[in-house]
Design an enzyme around this catalytic site. Sequence first.
Site, PDB file in Angstrom:
ATOM      1  N   HIS A  22       2.636   0.952   4.444  1.00 50.98           N
ATOM      2  CA  HIS A  22       1.801   1.871   3.675  1.00 50.98           C
ATOM      3  C   HIS A  22       0.490   2.111   4.416  1.00 50.98           C
ATOM      4  O   HIS A  22      -0.209   1.173   4.797  1.00 50.98           O
ATOM      5  CB  HIS A  22       1.550   1.311   2.275  1.00 50.98           C
ATOM      6  CG  HIS A  22       2.770   1.320   1.425  1.00 50.98           C
ATOM      7  ND1 HIS A  22       3.052   0.345   0.493  1.00 50.98           N
ATOM      8  CD2 HIS A  22       3.806   2.208   1.363  1.00 50.98           C
ATOM      9  CE1 HIS A  22       4.212   0.631  -0.109  1.00 50.98           C
ATOM     10  NE2 HIS A  22       4.681   1.763   0.407  1.00 50.98           N
ATOM     11  N   GLU A  25      -3.071   0.395   4.051  1.00 48.68           N
ATOM     12  CA  GLU A  25      -3.103  -1.068   4.029  1.00 48.68           C
ATOM     13  C   GLU A  25      -3.402  -1.621   5.427  1.00 48.68           C
ATOM     14  O   GLU A  25      -2.622  -2.333   6.042  1.00 48.68           O
ATOM     15  CB  GLU A  25      -1.790  -1.583   3.435  1.00 48.68           C
ATOM     16  CG  GLU A  25      -1.617  -1.083   2.002  1.00 48.68           C
ATOM     17  CD  GLU A  25      -0.259  -1.399   1.385  1.00 48.68           C
ATOM     18  OE1 GLU A  25       0.481  -2.233   1.935  1.00 48.68           O
ATOM     19  OE2 GLU A  25       0.052  -0.796   0.337  1.00 48.68           O
ATOM     20  N   HIS A  49       1.723  -6.526   3.189  1.00 45.59           N
ATOM     21  CA  HIS A  49       1.130  -5.430   2.427  1.00 45.59           C
ATOM     22  C   HIS A  49      -0.230  -5.865   1.898  1.00 45.59           C
ATOM     23  O   HIS A  49      -0.621  -7.013   2.033  1.00 45.59           O
ATOM     24  CB  HIS A  49       2.028  -5.047   1.242  1.00 45.59           C
ATOM     25  CG  HIS A  49       3.272  -4.314   1.630  1.00 45.59           C
ATOM     26  ND1 HIS A  49       3.420  -2.953   1.485  1.00 45.59           N
ATOM     27  CD2 HIS A  49       4.443  -4.745   2.160  1.00 45.59           C
ATOM     28  CE1 HIS A  49       4.619  -2.579   1.918  1.00 45.59           C
ATOM     29  NE2 HIS A  49       5.262  -3.657   2.331  1.00 45.59           N
ATOM     30  N   GLU A 109       1.602  -9.764  -0.286  1.00 46.00           N
ATOM     31  CA  GLU A 109       0.513  -8.856  -0.663  1.00 46.00           C
ATOM     32  C   GLU A 109      -0.792  -9.604  -0.397  1.00 46.00           C
ATOM     33  O   GLU A 109      -1.094 -10.600  -1.049  1.00 46.00           O
ATOM     34  CB  GLU A 109       0.626  -8.465  -2.135  1.00 46.00           C
ATOM     35  CG  GLU A 109       1.857  -7.644  -2.474  1.00 46.00           C
ATOM     36  CD  GLU A 109       1.699  -6.169  -2.132  1.00 46.00           C
ATOM     37  OE1 GLU A 109       0.608  -5.784  -1.648  1.00 46.00           O
ATOM     38  OE2 GLU A 109       2.659  -5.402  -2.357  1.00 46.00           O
TER      39      GLU A 109
END
Length: 445
Positions: free
Chosen positions: A185, A188, A320, A393
Amino acid sequence: MRPPTPRSPRRRVPHGRLATAATAVVLALAMAAPASSDTAERSRSYEVTGPRTAAQRTAVAATGASVDAVRPGSVVITADAAQAERVRRMGYAVRVLPGPPDRSDGRKATPFDFPPADAKYHNYKEAMAEVDANVAAHPSLMSKQVIGTSYEGRDIVAVKITNAAKKPPGTTAAKPEVLFTAHQHAREHLTVEMALYLLKEFGSQYGKDARVTKMVDERVIWVVPDVNPDGGEYDIATGSYRSWRKNRQPNAGSSARGTDPNRNWDHKWGCCGGSSGSPGSQTYRGTAPESAPEVKVVADFVRSRIVGGKQQIKAAIDFHTYSELVLWPFGWTSSDTAPGMTKDDRDAFATVGTSMAASNRYTPEQSSDLYITDGSIDDWLWGNQKIFAYTFEMYPGPSGGGGGFYPPDEVIDRETARNRDAVLQLLENADCMYRSIGKEAQYCR
């Protein structure tokens, strides 16, 4: 929020000429494009108060919004006005959040670069220079492969790290391989720094740190530092942040651009309400599995590691931001076990995942505990290739208090090093993930 570490001043290295005139034209058009020409330019960040269950959060995501963070009693989404209105009609309170931070630091922005206050982040050119520098510094341990190109023609590279002269003791079998990917993404950017940290750590600490040395001797480590370079460059094309998520390929018949790479993988693609078929959505899954060229490049690379009918890659982490989570498959179903996931599989995933989370102080859980997703990399790596694949994450936590998708560059060193032990744990377990649940003899001998 923990206090930031002191900033180390860094002089920005001037950019050289772009590689080709075609690339220059593409980037210039991206920078000059008016806000009205791109759906994501009209998107905002919102906090939605009310959703508390995975089913409720999945229903919010079904509007076409991306669920960016899950908080107690609320979620943060990125959505356009129509999507936000659909969420309101579900009976939830929807509050507009501030846009990306202004990190100009009172200085003039440089096109295609990070804001001046965030100069420690690496843009694509700088990241590739760091890759080359690490490979050049450790030629006996590292090599670089260009595994394909992005839609706009940027190289996607994989760095191989191993001491080819060493073998695991007591075996003639091939070394287990482990894959680390980053930056699916676009916004990020901290994940690229995570990948660069791994290169530096495996190189500089070899022969000094016993755990690093053992893993470089006994594993083949692959690092793909930038899966979505076009999106990342577009996000900073004006010298400030655009909150761009997807890649940059056009969509036929639509002015909306880009596919969400992490909804484009070829396992349960589009199956279960965990992605969108609308090109204007933040979670647009594309026209078909692997229709995003960057996804196909990485998928082809993974398939190339099948040797003698056997996948050599045993484990993986896809980095991420944000929310400080360790996630494992499946995302497409809320069931702990499902076709392709036995109880032993799930228990091995959860045991190693929970141990890694204890190390980096993240929260461990199955991906679908947050909300349903389909076509994700972890589901494909496990469901199609039987690779024990996790998503990390990274910082900040779900409150977003550390800058959300754009944490200040002061935290880079701290937050990348925070994952060191967790990464080493996965490497150490990769030869037999079932050892973690006491079933090595059953599965690995």
